[in-house]
Motif scaffolding. Structure first.
Motif, PDB file in Angstrom:
ATOM      1  N   GLU A  33      60.984  21.948  42.318  1.00 56.38           N
ATOM      2  CA  GLU A  33      61.399  20.988  41.293  1.00 56.38           C
ATOM      3  C   GLU A  33      60.388  20.894  40.155  1.00 56.38           C
ATOM      4  N   ALA A  34      59.147  21.346  40.419  1.00 57.80           N
ATOM      5  CA  ALA A  34      58.131  21.405  39.366  1.00 57.80           C
ATOM      6  C   ALA A  34      58.242  22.713  38.572  1.00 57.80           C
ATOM      7  N   GLY A  35      59.183  23.577  38.960  1.00 57.55           N
ATOM      8  CA  GLY A  35      59.412  24.802  38.207  1.00 57.55           C
ATOM      9  C   GLY A  35      58.876  26.072  38.833  1.00 57.55           C
ATOM     10  N   GLU A  36      58.346  25.995  40.033  1.00 55.05           N
ATOM     11  CA  GLU A  36      57.812  27.186  40.702  1.00 55.05           C
ATOM     12  C   GLU A  36      58.947  27.927  41.410  1.00 55.05           C
ATOM     13  N   VAL A  37      59.600  28.809  40.682  1.00 55.45           N
ATOM     14  CA  VAL A  37      60.763  29.518  41.214  1.00 55.45           C
ATOM     15  C   VAL A  37      60.525  31.023  41.363  1.00 55.45           C
ATOM     16  N   ASP A  38      59.375  31.506  40.951  1.00 53.99           N
ATOM     17  CA  ASP A  38      59.122  32.949  40.944  1.00 53.99           C
ATOM     18  C   ASP A  38      59.206  33.594  42.319  1.00 53.99           C
ATOM     19  N   ASP A  39      58.724  32.937  43.357  1.00 51.13           N
ATOM     20  CA  ASP A  39      58.804  33.523  44.697  1.00 51.13           C
ATOM     21  C   ASP A  39      60.248  33.716  45.127  1.00 51.13           C
ATOM     22  N   TRP A  40      61.094  32.770  44.753  1.00 49.80           N
ATOM     23  CA  TRP A  40      62.506  32.853  45.120  1.00 49.80           C
ATOM     24  C   TRP A  40      63.204  33.950  44.322  1.00 49.80           C
ATOM     25  N   LEU A  41      62.819  34.106  43.073  1.00 49.43           N
ATOM     26  CA  LEU A  41      63.366  35.195  42.266  1.00 49.43           C
ATOM     27  C   LEU A  41      62.907  36.545  42.816  1.00 49.43           C
ATOM     28  N   ALA A  42      61.673  36.605  43.287  1.00 48.92           N
ATOM     29  CA  ALA A  42      61.169  37.846  43.888  1.00 48.92           C
ATOM     30  C   ALA A  42      61.969  38.200  45.140  1.00 48.92           C
ATOM     31  N   ALA A  43      62.345  37.194  45.919  1.00 46.99           N
ATOM     32  CA  ALA A  43      63.170  37.440  47.105  1.00 46.99           C
ATOM     33  C   ALA A  43      64.525  38.015  46.703  1.00 46.99           C
ATOM     34  N   LEU A  44      65.098  37.479  45.631  1.00 47.47           N
ATOM     35  CA  LEU A  44      66.370  38.019  45.147  1.00 47.47           C
ATOM     36  C   LEU A  44      66.189  39.456  44.665  1.00 47.47           C
ATOM     37  N   ALA A  45      65.107  39.696  43.931  1.00 40.05           N
ATOM     38  CA  ALA A  45      64.851  41.041  43.404  1.00 40.05           C
ATOM     39  C   ALA A  45      64.683  42.049  44.540  1.00 40.05           C
ATOM     40  N   SER A  46      63.981  41.655  45.587  1.00 39.43           N
ATOM     41  CA  SER A  46      63.733  42.585  46.692  1.00 39.43           C
ATOM     42  C   SER A  46      64.989  42.881  47.505  1.00 39.43           C
ATOM     43  N   SER A  47      66.009  42.048  47.365  1.00 35.96           N
ATOM     44  CA  SER A  47      67.249  42.286  48.106  1.00 35.96           C
ATOM     45  C   SER A  47      68.005  43.506  47.577  1.00 35.96           C
ATOM     46  N   GLY A  48      67.775  43.847  46.302  1.00 34.41           N
ATOM     47  CA  GLY A  48      68.484  44.957  45.694  1.00 34.41           C
ATOM     48  C   GLY A  48      69.911  44.626  45.276  1.00 34.41           C
ATOM     49  N   LEU A  49      70.316  43.381  45.426  1.00 31.34           N
ATOM     50  CA  LEU A  49      71.689  42.981  45.094  1.00 31.34           C
ATOM     51  C   LEU A  49      71.876  42.584  43.629  1.00 31.34           C
TER      52      LEU A  49
END
Length: 100
Positions: A33-49
């Motif tokens: 909620e403070a804006g730290e979303v990069d780790d979650w975006l990295a998880a999406l990126a690593s999925s290859g989807l």
């Protein structure tokens, strides 16, 4: 106006199981909620989807309104966790209907 595709189901398929397995704590929700979303975006990126433009669009949504990601994660938390974290959130923190 061009309609933006809703990638909610794919986002859920990637990060939902992680939340179900690892759980979700108040510190994680606060960071998101403070804006730290990069780790979650990295998880999406690593999925290859997701291609880069799609990831950029999802990232832009989450950065504009990080509660979108927090709410998605809370949907996959167990009932006790959802209730506990809801008690910690400020009153009037309305839910959004679109995530990803």
């Amino acid at each position: 106006m061009t309609a933006t595709p809703d990638y909610r189901e794919l986002v859920t398929a990637v990060i939902g199981p992680e939340v179900a397995e690892a759980g979700l704590d108040d510190e994680t929700v606060r960071r998101i909620e403070a804006g730290e979303v990069d780790d979650w975006l990295a998880a999406l990126a690593s999925s290859g989807l997701f291609d880069k433009p799609t990831l950029a669009g999802i990232g832009a949504q989450w950065r504009r309104d990080p509660r979108l990601l927090a709410e998605l994660l809370l949907e996959h938390a167990d009932d006790l966790t959802r209730r506990r974290l809801a008690a910690l959130r400020p009153a009037g923190g309305g839910r959004s209907s679109r995530i990803g």
